[in-house]
Scaffold this motif. Structure first.
Motif: not given
Length: 748
Positions: A105-106, A325, A332, A363-365, A367
């Motif tokens: 997730t970076d 989560e 994230r 993986a989800d991010r 923002e």
């Protein structure tokens, strides 16, 4: 004749008779969640490794896998979530869950955030530092494998609650946290007919009204507010049992749920940029200096569910589902499903062993509404008053960022172990496909008639939208939002890796207690990335790499090993490094530019380790390591960019080296004095040096200020040292446990 009171000898001839009994094999495995058990496994392992158990994680009070990694020799944390091994970061670290690779997730690299794995689901974390052919070749610093809890032999139910305090916040302290943010972009701001400039709405009342509505939809506070914090707290529940089904076959069930909320913050941060303006200048001149305060609220929700079924006495399959989560401002989420199997044909070490696994992870991010507000101020009249201003020509105007990242991993692997006399052969293969989508939309807050007097919130809310008309009937605004979408700043990436390997373990003839483990792995990589626009920019490369490995393990004594290992590994660029676009990094205050011409890095690794296990749970170890890099990927500053517009990009350098020393010890003190029988001390230290060649372009820029610059420099981000120290008191009779830990590492 038998006489009373006297011994009498009687000779009896017994007939000889034998019976063939069935073979009984008794086997046991070392406990995976205890330090003593892991040290036993480490002593028998083929590769150089370190591990931390659930027992040690609990003693350290670690709430997440990230906290636990601070106990591993040569490991350090960046931003409290990303792990460095031997001072190497990102692309040089491979992270797995139960042997399957994890997505990242970076947005800036390929690091896996370990702080989203709650500690109550973890049995152990094993960090392998030398390469063997049965492992993926994409690690150089280390391969971190998080093993979740094993299936129980008996029913259990556990519940716990804990509370703690961060020294930077204190009990009942406060931290700055964002308020009033938007969860998503307002619908009115996504309309295609939204004016992109004030000029389009000056004499058009319909467009002026639309621009006013969109601007007011963003009329939320820009500045953080202080929030009172009582303490950090966490709660966990876990259940497990084993049942007998379908003719006395074992079915294991495991489930856990955890919730953790913590806070951290600071209020005295300073960041600045300096430049040397001439060869004769003896001092650096500041081009920008910022004071900052920050706060983080981290709320982790984690769950694990698993089934393990015994098809037959030597055949098992397992299914695990993990959900984690992070509910902070940047949301994230990690979801992973894994199916695996172990099959043994024949008894003990002489049998054939087949292992396989298939996994899917995502993986989800998200923002949403990351707010950036830069401004300048000048103190006047001896500090009695100040002049505030916003300068678009120097830095970015106040902006709201909305970013979404999604990454999916699908992988499968199989291995077969076959005994051939004293030699054990192992062969197998794997395939992994990874995809990433990144999207970004920005909304700049532009001034028309607004003035800035030092209050970010007043500027963004009180003066938002239309404020009237002038004598000519022109529509006037305080501030307006301007949607900024750069298709080149959105991208899709794909990576496919196929591999096969052949490996053998064998005693070395004529040399007692010496074992050879080695072989070769072949990995084929296809990687591509493309921007989302009509004429997309692309980056791609295809490589096939041969990765040899050779390991010697000499058992000098039953509890002492000497290890010598060589292996060739690779490091692939991250999607962000490879993506051909540039965007503004608001945390570092620089423009980041990807490089589609990057290729992978080849690394030759040599390790030498001596390790002694005096008693269960005790250890003394000393290691040296050396790494030679070909085409290392480095982040560099564009020397031609001006000081007010710092540009960073990525390049393949010619060569680099990393070398260092690791020392490690764990010792119980009962031998010193009887009253210290419940006390144990331990620690590890790592010293590292690195060098990378400077390019001729860098040297030319440096010669403007230094006539004889060094042709090498340390690797970017390389830590020069790491310390981990611990002391603990464990009294099983009273159930008392007290532990003190200290961790420090040098900045690279």
């Amino acid at each position: 004749e038998v006489e009373a009171g006297k011994p009498t000898a009687i000779e009896v001839t017994l007939a000889e008779e034998t019976a063939q009994l069935d073979e009984v094999v008794i086997s046991a495995e070392a406990a995976r969640d205890s330090e003593a058990g892991l040290l036993k496994q480490r002593a028998k392992a083929a590769a150089v490794s370190n591990a931390v158990s659930a027992e040690a994680i609990g003693q350290a009070g670690a709430g997440t896998a990230a906290d636990a990694m601070t106990k591993v020799t040569g490991a350090s944390l960046v931003e409290g979530r990303y792990v460095n091994i031997r001072g190497l970061q990102g692309r040089y670290i491979d992270t797995q869950l139960n042997g399957s690779n994890l997505p990242s997730t970076d947005p800036e690299g390929n690091s896996v955030a370990l702080d989203i794995f709650p500690s109550n689901i973890i049995d152990n974390i094993v960090t392998t530092k030398s390469f063997t052919p049965d492992r993926p070749g994409n690690f150089t610093g280390g391969s971190v494998n998080i093993n979740t809890k094993a299936f129980p032999e008996d029913r259990f139910f556990e519940a716990s609650f804990s509370s703690s305090s961060n020294s930077e916040v204190g009990i009942g302290g406060d931290v700055p946290l964002p308020v009033g943010g938007l969860d998503e972009i307002p619908a009115v701001a996504q309309r295609e007919d939204l004016p992109q400039s004030i000029g389009q709405a000056r004499f058009d009342d319909e467009k002026a009204q639309l621009l006013d509505q969109a601007t007011r939809a963003f009329a939320a506070p820009m500045a953080p507010s202080q929030r009172d914090i009582l303490a950090d707290y966490s709660g966990e529940v876990a259940f497990g049992d084993q049942y007998r089904v379908l003719g006395d076959r074992a079915l294991g069930v495991l489930a856990s749920l955890s919730y953790d909320q913590s806070f951290s913050g600071y209020d005295d941060g300073v960041s600045a940029r300096f430049e040397q303006r001439g060869l004769e200048d003896e001092e650096l001149n500041p081009t920008a200096q910022f004071t900052s305060q920050g706060g983080t609220e981290e709320t982790l929700l984690g769950g694990l569910a698993g089934l393990n079924f015994q098809l037959a006495p030597q055949h098992e399959i397992g299914l695990r589902f993990l959900y984690s989560e992070d509910l902070e401002t940047i949301e994230r989420t990690m979801t992973s499903a894994e199916l695996n199997g172990t099959h043994r044909f024949g008894g003990g070490r002489d049998g054939v062993r087949v292992e396989w696994n298939a996994s899917y992870s995502t993986a989800d991010r998200e923002e949403p509404d990351r707010r950036l507000f830069n401004y300048s101020f000048e103190e006047r009249n001896g500090g009695a008053d100040s002049l505030f201003s916003i300068s678009p020509s120097i830095y970015k105007v106040p902006t709201r960022f909305f970013r979404d990242l999604s990454e999916d991993d699908l992988s499968g692997a199989i291995s077969v172990g076959i005994p051939v006399g004293p030699v054990r052969l192992k062969t197998g293969g794997s395939y992994k496909t990874r995809s990433r989508d990144f999207r970004e939309t920005q909304f700049e807050i532009r001034a028309d008639q607004a003035s800035f007097s030092g209050s970010q919130n007043a500027y963004a809310t009180d003066q938002a939208g239309m404020i009237g008309t002038d004598e000519q009937g022109r529509n006037l605004f305080g501030t307006v939002v301007r949607k900024v979408v750069q298709p080149s700043n959105n991208y899709d990436g794909d990576q496919d890796v196929g591999a096969g390997f052949l490996m053998l373990e064998t005693p070395v003839p004529g040399v007692p207690s010496l074992e050879f483990i080695g072989g070769v792995r072949v990995e084929h990589t296809d990687m591509s990335v493309a921007t989302i626009e009509e004429d997309p920019q692309r980056g791609e490369f295809t490589e096939t790499d041969l990765l040899p490995s050779a390991n010697l393990v000499w058992s000098a004594r039953d509890n002492m090993n000497v290890r010598l290992a060589y292996g060739r590994t690779i490091a692939r660029p991250s999607f962000r490094e490879f993506a051909p676009f540039d965007d503004f990094n608001f945390v570092g205050d620089f423009i980041e530019i990807g490089n589609p011409d990057l290729t992978r890095t080849l690394v030759d690794n040599v390790d030498l380790r001596w390790e002694w296990f005096p008693r269960a749970g005790e250890l003394l170890s000393a290691s040296v390591f050396y790494k030679q890099f070909e085409d290392p990927i480095e982040r560099v500053i564009n020397p031609e960019a001006s000081g007010a517009n710092v540009e960073l990009t990525y390049e393949n350098k010619d060569e680099a080296t990393v070398y260092g020393v690791e020392l490690e010890a764990n010792k119980r003190l009962d031998g010193v004095a009887s009253w210290l029988r419940h006390v144990q001390i331990g620690g590890n230290v790592t010293f590292i040096q690195s060098e990378v060649d400077r390019s001729e372009r860098e040297l030319e820029a440096i010669r403007s200020f230094n006539e004889n610059p060094s042709t090498t420099r340390p690797l970017q981000g390389q830590s020069p040292f790491l310390f981990n120290l611990s002391a603990g008191y464990e009294n099983p009779d009273s159930g008392t446990s007290i532990n003190v830990l200290f961790n420090r590492f040098g900045d690279g």
